[in-house]
Design a protein around this motif. Structure first.
Motif, PDB file in Angstrom:
ATOM      1  N   GLY B 187      37.626  35.330  34.844  1.00 44.48           N
ATOM      2  CA  GLY B 187      38.145  34.008  35.168  1.00 44.48           C
ATOM      3  C   GLY B 187      37.160  33.156  35.957  1.00 44.48           C
ATOM      4  N   TYR B 188      37.464  31.890  36.005  1.00 45.97           N
ATOM      5  CA  TYR B 188      36.679  30.866  36.717  1.00 45.97           C
ATOM      6  C   TYR B 188      36.369  31.251  38.154  1.00 45.97           C
ATOM      7  N   GLU B 189      37.293  31.960  38.829  1.00 48.12           N
ATOM      8  CA  GLU B 189      37.120  32.237  40.251  1.00 48.12           C
ATOM      9  C   GLU B 189      36.142  33.360  40.523  1.00 48.12           C
ATOM     10  N   ALA B 190      35.635  34.008  39.473  1.00 47.94           N
ATOM     11  CA  ALA B 190      34.728  35.153  39.629  1.00 47.94           C
ATOM     12  C   ALA B 190      33.368  34.728  40.159  1.00 47.94           C
ATOM     13  N   VAL B 214      42.249  46.746  22.084  1.00 47.99           N
ATOM     14  CA  VAL B 214      41.394  47.340  23.133  1.00 47.99           C
ATOM     15  C   VAL B 214      42.012  47.088  24.501  1.00 47.99           C
ATOM     16  N   PRO B 215      41.643  47.900  25.515  1.00 51.78           N
ATOM     17  CA  PRO B 215      42.088  47.585  26.875  1.00 51.78           C
ATOM     18  C   PRO B 215      41.391  46.311  27.372  1.00 51.78           C
ATOM     19  N   VAL B 216      42.125  45.513  28.127  1.00 47.89           N
ATOM     20  CA  VAL B 216      41.564  44.303  28.734  1.00 47.89           C
ATOM     21  C   VAL B 216      41.538  44.489  30.254  1.00 47.89           C
ATOM     22  N   LEU B 217      40.370  44.276  30.855  1.00 50.80           N
ATOM     23  CA  LEU B 217      40.253  44.339  32.313  1.00 50.80           C
ATOM     24  C   LEU B 217      40.254  42.927  32.881  1.00 50.80           C
ATOM     25  N   ALA B 218      40.821  42.777  34.075  1.00 46.98           N
ATOM     26  CA  ALA B 218      40.866  41.481  34.749  1.00 46.98           C
ATOM     27  C   ALA B 218      39.704  41.370  35.713  1.00 46.98           C
ATOM     28  N   ALA B 219      38.911  40.306  35.568  1.00 45.73           N
ATOM     29  CA  ALA B 219      37.820  40.045  36.505  1.00 45.73           C
ATOM     30  C   ALA B 219      37.956  38.632  37.045  1.00 45.73           C
ATOM     31  N   GLY B 220      37.688  38.459  38.332  1.00 51.02           N
ATOM     32  CA  GLY B 220      37.773  37.132  38.925  1.00 51.02           C
ATOM     33  C   GLY B 220      38.967  37.033  39.839  1.00 51.02           C
ATOM     34  N   MET B 331      23.198  33.580  46.819  1.00 51.72           N
ATOM     35  CA  MET B 331      23.934  34.815  46.556  1.00 51.72           C
ATOM     36  C   MET B 331      25.136  34.583  45.643  1.00 51.72           C
ATOM     37  N   PRO B 332      25.199  35.261  44.491  1.00 51.49           N
ATOM     38  CA  PRO B 332      26.387  35.159  43.642  1.00 51.49           C
ATOM     39  C   PRO B 332      27.586  35.847  44.302  1.00 51.49           C
ATOM     40  N   VAL B 333      28.715  35.182  44.327  1.00 54.88           N
ATOM     41  CA  VAL B 333      29.936  35.777  44.881  1.00 54.88           C
ATOM     42  C   VAL B 333      31.131  34.970  44.382  1.00 54.88           C
ATOM     43  N   GLY B 334      32.289  35.629  44.263  1.00 55.40           N
ATOM     44  CA  GLY B 334      33.497  34.961  43.784  1.00 55.40           C
ATOM     45  C   GLY B 334      34.278  34.310  44.910  1.00 55.40           C
ATOM     46  N   GLN B 335      35.352  33.619  44.524  1.00 57.80           N
ATOM     47  CA  GLN B 335      36.157  32.905  45.523  1.00 57.80           C
ATOM     48  C   GLN B 335      36.864  33.858  46.492  1.00 57.80           C
ATOM     49  N   ILE B 336      36.967  35.146  46.141  1.00 57.85           N
ATOM     50  CA  ILE B 336      37.611  36.063  47.086  1.00 57.85           C
ATOM     51  C   ILE B 336      36.732  36.327  48.297  1.00 57.85           C
ATOM     52  N   VAL B 337      35.546  35.732  48.341  1.00 59.41           N
ATOM     53  CA  VAL B 337      34.701  35.878  49.535  1.00 59.41           C
ATOM     54  C   VAL B 337      35.472  35.501  50.803  1.00 59.41           C
ATOM     55  N   GLY B 338      36.459  34.624  50.663  1.00 63.21           N
ATOM     56  CA  GLY B 338      37.268  34.227  51.820  1.00 63.21           C
ATOM     57  C   GLY B 338      38.033  35.397  52.438  1.00 63.21           C
ATOM     58  N   ARG B 339      38.221  36.458  51.655  1.00 63.80           N
ATOM     59  CA  ARG B 339      38.973  37.624  52.115  1.00 63.80           C
ATOM     60  C   ARG B 339      38.046  38.717  52.660  1.00 63.80           C
ATOM     61  N   LEU B 340      36.730  38.523  52.513  1.00 57.65           N
ATOM     62  CA  LEU B 340      35.759  39.537  52.948  1.00 57.65           C
ATOM     63  C   LEU B 340      35.364  39.258  54.395  1.00 57.65           C
ATOM     64  N   ASN B 341      36.124  39.830  55.306  1.00 58.43           N
ATOM     65  CA  ASN B 341      35.926  39.493  56.715  1.00 58.43           C
ATOM     66  C   ASN B 341      35.528  40.683  57.584  1.00 58.43           C
ATOM     67  N   ALA B 342      35.303  41.837  56.968  1.00 55.89           N
ATOM     68  CA  ALA B 342      34.910  43.018  57.738  1.00 55.89           C
ATOM     69  C   ALA B 342      34.089  43.943  56.846  1.00 55.89           C
TER      70      ALA B 342
END
Lengths: 369, 369
Positions: B187-190, B214-220, B331-342
């Motif tokens: 997804g876009y947020e990845a 096929v199996p589908v994996l979720a990324a982003g 640095m490449p990083v997704g929008q979940i960077v906001g949750r990476l606090n430790a």
């Protein structure tokens, strides 16, 4: 499918449906959700009063709400006449040239043309609130964040909760500090005014920020039971939906002349939207058409600030609408437009969503057991 | 937390973790998921061979995979020397000027500087595949869609399934038609290379398009158990994660000199990323810093196509890295960077995700019962 939101709003299922159509809003409420009528299209408060009167008679006593558009920063005020003087000639010339290039004819001379949308002027939005509070509404939502605190107070005096849209967790915190009762976390994929953070990331952030104080609704990308279940998994107390109602039978009752728009929506894929300032001056997601593409071309001017941009394009919207060419539609819609492939009654959309949430949760039980 | 993907890949939990760090990849595999080592940073196949040898000795016999970067259209080939001649002087001058303005010093004269990233040349990526297939890998993933069919055939001969990233349902369909065994709906947020459709919308579309084959994996946007549960609700057979591993203890073992990057990631909110072509020439989501802002300024040139853009900025990346200023990280990083606090150990991240998926499903049962 039941959450605390059902008790808060007196509804059967935690599905809130935003729509500019009173026929759709009433049908959503009758189906057990909360229909929320968008007021921005009503330049005249009397017209809104009349339509809300119709809602009162057609909702079987079920709760419904209204949505107003009050920018958090008070924009330029004025009538459409004196605001028009602030629009640069270059912009007017671009619009005229573009319409000619896209083959959109002039309107007949005798057309009775309304002014542009004025609903995002504070004066007009305040008039909407005044009128709405005379009706038995159960929610006032503001599409652009917290309304002024005196407006929140006015609603609370009548026992009406206030909802505000938020595209960032910090905005949600500010809304709740201002007295807002329900936060709608609106992700990047949503139609209309929207931010840059996608629902998958935004929703749990907003829930963690304010979820212990108020219910959080998920907006953006919600058009099916699987998506509603995902929103609940992310911590939402319910869903706020909009685009999914544009292709319902009831919508056609309000906008019978919108055949071209319907054709365009039914044919579009999820890749056929664009986030742009050309509709209102603030970033909003629209269907990608030859009209939005023209504004993305190198020779296009920068869109004007709100409320000037909509006044600029208002006449163009009339011409585009009258022309009836699906490739030149100007229409806010979210990325779930790719899933809107058939015209269906509102009740069927609601029922299917509720059933699919239950089926999804049952499937998830198999994953963890 | 168990899906059919666990049987397909021989793993305990359907969590696939992409990372450029062998320490992180091995730890993910040891924790019951599938660690996938990003190969693009290895310009020399021998170096990759050595690192995969280390993986073989440090994964306790658990499965692991590799990720290569093969553009679906074969880009310009050549060594870094002759490709360099294709970079316009204007671009080089802009980079030099920008680094000076941002206060990034020159490197010391005796620095042993590697060439830019060549891993997205087909020749180099093919060498990665050759080397990887000599090791007991359980997955080859391609970050840019279907690899060429002969590469898929090569993997299948060794019994190794092939995964491909897709940002649109039609791409997923094409991948599966080409013989791909697992689709990663990104997804876009990845972080890194990514499309415009958000996970909430993209994932069910891809599942509906190819999920029966096929199996589908979720990324982003997947960095927590709630997000993993949402992905499963949307129909994913598992999750593909990346950004969440950048702030693990094990990552610091591979990149001990990355203190500035870590500081920047830990401090960032979900609004602090930007999707831009400045890293590789294709749209990729990066941390928003003074470096990305400089490229967004009106005086900045258009980024070059892949692989030229990364060659252009490669020297700048070295200087930025050496300078150690968190405000000028690239640095490449997704929008979940906001949750990476430790900074946390990999096993703790995996365990918490698995526990939270179970807790989320339990919560959802309450909504529908």
């Amino acid at each position: 499918m039941r959450t605390s939101l059902c008790d808060t709003l007196g509804i059967d299922v935690p599905i809130v449906g935003f729509t500019p159509s009173e026929h759709v809003a009433a049908a959503i409420s009758r189906a057990g959700g909360l229909g929320v009528l968008g007021c921005v299209r009503f330049n005249e408060a009397d017209e809104l009063d009349r339509v809300l009167g119709w809602m009162d008679e057609n909702t079987d006593g079920r709760p419904y709400g209204v949505d107003v558009v009050m920018p958090s920063k008070i924009p330029t005020e004025g009538s459409s006449v004196d605001l028009s003087g602030m629009i640069p000639d270059e912009h007017r010339a671009f619009v005229e040239r573009t319409l000619a290039q896209l083959g959109v004819p002039e309107l007949p001379d005798d057309t009775d043309e309304r002014a542009g949308v004025l609903g995002w002027l504070h004066s007009v939005a305040r008039a909407h609130v005044e009128v709405a509070l005379k009706h038995p509404i159960k929610l006032i939502a503001n599409a652009l964040g917290s309304p002024p605190t005196d407006v929140i107070g006015q609603a609370h005096e009548r026992g009406v909760p206030v909802a505000a849209l938020a595209g960032k967790a910090e905005h949600a915190r500010r809304h709740v500090d201002n007295g807002v009762d329900i936060v709608v976390a609106q992700g990047y994929e949503a139609g209309g005014h929207t931010g840059e953070i996608a629902s998958m990331v935004l929703l749990p952030e907003v829930v963690d920020a304010v979820g212990d104080r108020v219910p959080v609704l998920a907006a953006g990308g919600i058009g099916s039971g699987r998506q509603a279940a995902a929103a609940l998994a992310l911590g939402a107390a319910g869903v706020w939906t909009g685009s999914v109602w544009l292709t319902t039978e009831e919508y056609l009752q309000t906008m019978p002349e919108s055949a071209a728009m319907h054709r365009a929506l039914l044919d579009a894929t999820s890749a056929d939207t664009v986030r742009t300032r050309i509709y209102t001056g603030k970033p909003a997601r629209l269907l990608k058409t030859r009209w939005t593409e023209a504004w993305a071309a190198p020779d296009a001017p920068e869109p004007l600030p709100m409320p000037l941009q909509n006044l600029l394009v208002s006449h163009a919207h009339h011409r585009i609408h009258a022309a009836g060419d699906p490739s030149v539609v100007s229409m806010p819609v979210g990325q779930i437009v790719g899933r809107l492939n058939a015209v269906r009654p509102v009740a069927e959309v609601v029922d299917e969503m509720v059933r699919d949430v239950a089926a999804t949760v049952e499937r998830l039980r198999g994953v963890v057991s």
